[in-house]
Enzyme design. Structure first.
Site, PDB file in Angstrom:
ATOM      1  N   ARG A   1       0.790  -1.215   0.000  1.00  6.89           N
ATOM      2  CA  ARG A   1       0.000   0.000   0.000  1.00  6.89           C
ATOM      3  C   ARG A   1       0.833   1.282   0.000  1.00  6.89           C
ATOM      4  NH1 ARG A   1      -4.883  -0.796   2.505  1.00  6.89           N
ATOM      5  NH2 ARG A   1      -6.411   0.026   1.176  1.00  6.89           N
TER       6      ARG A   1
ATOM      7  N   HIS B   1      -7.401  -3.436  -8.236  1.00  2.00           N
ATOM      8  CA  HIS B   1      -7.270  -2.736  -6.947  1.00  2.00           C
ATOM      9  C   HIS B   1      -8.632  -2.609  -6.255  1.00  2.00           C
ATOM     10  CE1 HIS B   1      -4.705  -0.294  -4.318  1.00  2.00           C
ATOM     11  NE2 HIS B   1      -5.743   0.527  -4.147  1.00  2.00           N
TER      12      HIS B   1
ATOM     13  N   TYR C   1     -17.345  13.401 -14.502  1.00  2.00           N
ATOM     14  CA  TYR C   1     -17.218  14.631 -15.281  1.00  2.00           C
ATOM     15  C   TYR C   1     -15.846  14.800 -15.925  1.00  2.00           C
ATOM     16  CZ  TYR C   1     -21.458  15.942 -12.750  1.00  2.00           C
ATOM     17  OH  TYR C   1     -22.710  15.969 -12.214  1.00  2.00           O
TER      18      TYR C   1
END
Length: 822
Positions: A31, A77, A121
């Site tokens: 991580r 992931h 967007y």
């Protein structure tokens, strides 16, 4: 019967240790920490690989961010869409990444830490430089591993051609450790890597000549070099970053313009913090702040108030706001799956080792492919080079029942392999022309040479290193740019308080009761002779009045001399600041005075820590009974908390005055009765602190006493006049040449005609035409008069009226404002 469950007893402490270690290692490896080879954490690597698999390259059209997030989330992931999208956003932000890896279209946030638009967007595609990290990935250059559900494979590391960990840096917090690596300039980094390749024993000192310092995307200035060097040598260091600025004048007002801010600073938060400081009164010199940043660049405007020094305000901004920050380098990365702290040379070494391994694997892959191709070409040449073979081959193929039988026939008849026979059958008739046969022969010859070259790459280290260097130089050609962050190599990283305090002229006032304050000289207005004056202070007690005034600058050193002959040391800016109408602060609360002692004299000096300066100056002291003493300033340059002995005071006497000289002055001592003596400073032998001095002027009786002393350099006698002031406001100037030089210890000559109208003599000063005179009454009223308004008269006259005195008021003290302090 039900089968009994088997219970295993374990120690809970051991289990917690084991589980926590497993958890922490999972966070560290999977991580939070980057791999030293490609400089990527797993989520960054998966985002780039997911885009690669979707074909979202730099020369393709943008795709919705949500599409990429879904691809990465579903295949590689499974830790939440927010983590993937935030990673992708950061990789597209130019103020966060020195070399962005993703090209974003839409709202991706700002330097004010505004959030980006939702993923539905925005649109993204890979930057060209990101593609360099994925080149040759299909050539088995890196190990692959199964994803979380073992359904597809993903790379353990990318075969990157760019030193991403060095040029983009990284940050991350794991369990029990963290990493914070700064970005560097691509050109400088690659030049350093090439230098390492040329000499594997290169020193870090030599590497620093190529990589001069980190290069942050927001520019700014690295202030001081010690932290940079330490981070290069050890992998850990503290780098001071400052904003880049310049000064402008806008509409007649001085302005500080910020062009670049330190890395990872929230611009809006920084401006708000400054506004809060202004409201609290800690940034009084700033009248307005404007953020004029736009798409063309950053621009923050600090508009200053009148008569404020921009350099001082800038230093205050550096101290109190994030215009100056520290980047704490902690270069920790995963090496073979283990976290290791690395210096700059080790980071370069691991990247070069990775590139060498990629080239070896790529070469083996290409070698295998071309060997197979040569094998096929060899079979084609056997068949096609001899015409009879070609005719016979066609005849045999036609006689075969099916393709498999034809393959077996060709293998047996022409001694070909199965692959060779199959490729012949797959050929089109157009390849049987004489021109195509020549092409096959040429390809075969070239392929044989290529095999030789590829084998050399695998065997000879220098060839591999040359390939790495050439590929890196190609990267420079494509993506080189100039350094953004400037370097200030100054060793002065720690700010001194003097940097934050303007060295302006101030008025120091000391009251009869022992109150002191510091007020800006600009608060006192210039008036004409005979004026009434304006309020200089509020007197807290009827018995108190302001006795001494002194014109100084904030950075000077102030020496206090007490009645008992002790000396105390203070900086002018350490004197509490007060307005004209404030009474100030008790001196005993600032310096450690004895209960029955008080300050009677003071001198201003330059830098007392400069050995050359203190050896050139002397302190001349005079007591109320006319005793003078001369001591080198060096003896007063190392004060103690409770003061030092300046002079041994005789019984019934006390110290009155102290003056700084250069050893070639003439001393003028005046007494209350109006007499004055002049003698050369050379007539006083220099002694140490623990001495009492010699007679300077002979005092006739107990009611008469010394009221003041001045020292005038020989080369200034023609430029100065002697000013005398009486207690009832009369004063005059006289030429210094009117006072003859005598031996010390005499009775002196008349300097003012003392009458009931004038009152006794209270002050003498040496003045020039450019000076001003400041007079303070016992009532606290101060007036400032130009020296030119005071007539030059003979020494045996009473002078002219300087100030109007009402209600039995009298003058407490006078001082001059020299021409360089106006």
């Amino acid at each position: 019967m039900k089968k009994e469950k088997k219970l295993i007893s374990i120690n809970i402490e051991d289990e917690m240790k084991s589980s926590y270690i497993d958890y922490s290692m999972s966070v560290i490896v999977a991580r939070a920490l980057p791999d030293v080879r490609d400089g990527l954490k797993p989520v960054h690597r998966r985002v780039l690989y997911g885009m690669y698999q979707l074909g979202v390259f730099s020369n393709q059209s943008y795709k919705k961010s949500a599409r990429i997030v879904g691809e990465v989330l579903g295949k590689y992931h499974p830790h939440g869409d927010i983590s993937v999208y935030e990673t992708m956003v950061r990789m597209a932000q130019k103020w966060n990444m020195r070399y962005p890896l993703i090209d974003g279209q839409g709202n991706f946030g700002s330097m004010d830490f505004d959030p980006p638009a939702a993923m539905r967007y925005t649109e993204v595609k890979m930057q060209k430089i990101a593609e360099e990290m994925l080149l040759d990935i299909k050539k088995e250059t890196v190990n692959m591993q199964f994803n979380f559900d073992d359904s597809i494979e993903e790379p353990q590391v990318l075969p990157t051609r760019i030193p991403n960990l060095l040029i983009n840096g990284t940050s991350g917090i794991a369990v029990g450790m963290a990493t914070n690596m700064p970005p560097h300039n691509l050109t400088e980094t690659i030049q350093a890597i090439c230098a390492y390749i040329d000499n594997k024993n290169i020193s870090i000192e030599t590497i620093i000549k190529y990589i001069k310092a980190p290069d942050f995307p927001t520019g700014g200035v690295i202030y001081g070099y010690d932290g940079v060097k330490k981070s290069f040598y050890t992998g850990k260091g503290r780098i001071i970053l400052r904003a880049k600025f310049h000064f402008e004048e806008i509409n007649g007002k001085k302005c500080i313009i910020i062009d670049e801010i330190p890395y990872q600073v929230n611009k809006a938060e920084m401006i708000n913090k400054t506004v809060e400081l202004m409201k609290e009164g800690n940034m009084e010199g700033i009248s307005q702040i404007r953020d004029e940043s736009d798409r063309n660049g950053l621009r923050i405007v600090y508009i200053l108030k009148h008569n404020h020094n921009p350099n001082i305000l800038l230093n205050n901004l550096f101290k109190h706001t994030s215009l100056q920050t520290a980047f704490n380098v902690n270069a920790i990365a995963l090496v073979n799956g283990k976290p290791v702290q690395l210096n700059i040379k080790e980071l370069i070494k691991h990247f070069v080792d990775h590139r060498e391994n990629v080239i070896i694997r790529r070469t083996k892959y290409e070698l295998e492919k071309i060997i197979n191709r040569v094998h096929i070409l060899k079979g084609l040449i056997i068949i096609l080079s001899i015409k009879n073979n070609l005719d016979k081959m066609i005849e045999l193929i036609q006689s075969a029942q099916d393709k498999n039988e034809a393959i077996i026939i060709l293998m047996n008849k022409f001694n070909l392999s199965k692959d060779q026979s199959k490729s012949i059958l797959d050929m089109k008739l157009q390849h049987f022309t004489s021109l195509e046969i020549k092409k096959i022969q040429i390809e075969y010859d070239q392929s044989v040479k290529t095999i030789d070259n590829l084998k050399k790459i695998l065997v000879i280290d220098d060839i591999r290193m040359d390939i790495i260097k050439q590929e890196l130089k190609d990267i420079i050609q494509k993506y080189h740019d100039k350094r953004r962050t400037q370097i200030n190599y100054s060793d002065k990283i720690t700010q001194h308080i003097e940097d934050l305090i303007e060295n302006e002229q101030v008025v120091l006032t000391i009251s009869h009761a022992g109150y002191i304050k510091r007020t800006s000289l600009s608060e006192y207005k210039l008036q004409g002779r005979g004026g009434v004056g304006n309020i200089g202070a509020l007197v807290s007690k009827k018995t108190d009045f302001f006795k001494h005034i002194l014109i100084a600058t904030n950075h000077q050193y102030l020496l206090f001399f007490t009645e008992k002959g002790k000396c105390f040391w203070l900086r002018v800016y350490e004197v509490p600041e007060g307005s004209k109408i404030s009474k100030g602060r008790a001196i005993q609360n600032i310096i450690n005075l004895e209960e029955n002692d008080k300050v009677n004299a003071y001198i201003l000096t330059g830098n007392l820590k400069n050995p050359e300066y203190i050896k050139d100056y002397y302190v001349i002291m005079v007591t109320k009974k006319g005793i003078v003493k001369k001591t080198s300033l060096e003896h007063y340059s190392r004060p103690r908390k409770y003061g030092i002995n300046a002079i041994v005071i005789r019984t019934g006497d006390y110290l009155l005055e102290a003056i700084l000289t250069k050893g070639n002055s003439h001393v003028f001592i005046a007494v209350k009765s109006g007499k004055l003596i002049r003698f050369s400073e050379k007539n006083i032998r220099s002694t140490r602190r623990n001495s009492s001095g010699v007679i300077g002027i002979h005092v006739k009786h107990d009611k008469d006493y010394v009221i003041g002393m001045i020292c005038v350099n020989q080369d200034q006698q023609d430029k100065k006049c002697l000013l005398v002031v009486s207690e009832k406001g009369f004063g005059k100037r006289s030429y210094i040449t009117e006072y003859r030089t005598t031996n010390r210890g005499g009775k002196g000559i008349k300097t003012i005609n003392i009458t009931s109208k004038t009152g006794f003599l209270i002050a003498i000063k040496d003045v020039t035409n450019q000076d001003d005179l400041m007079i303070i009454k016992k009532s606290g009223i101060i007036i400032r008069i130009p020296i030119l308004d005071i007539r030059i008269m003979g020494r045996n006259t009473q002078g002219v009226k300087l100030i109007n005195l009402k209600n039995h008021d009298s003058i407490a003290d006078v001082d001059k404002v020299t021409n360089n302090m106006k």
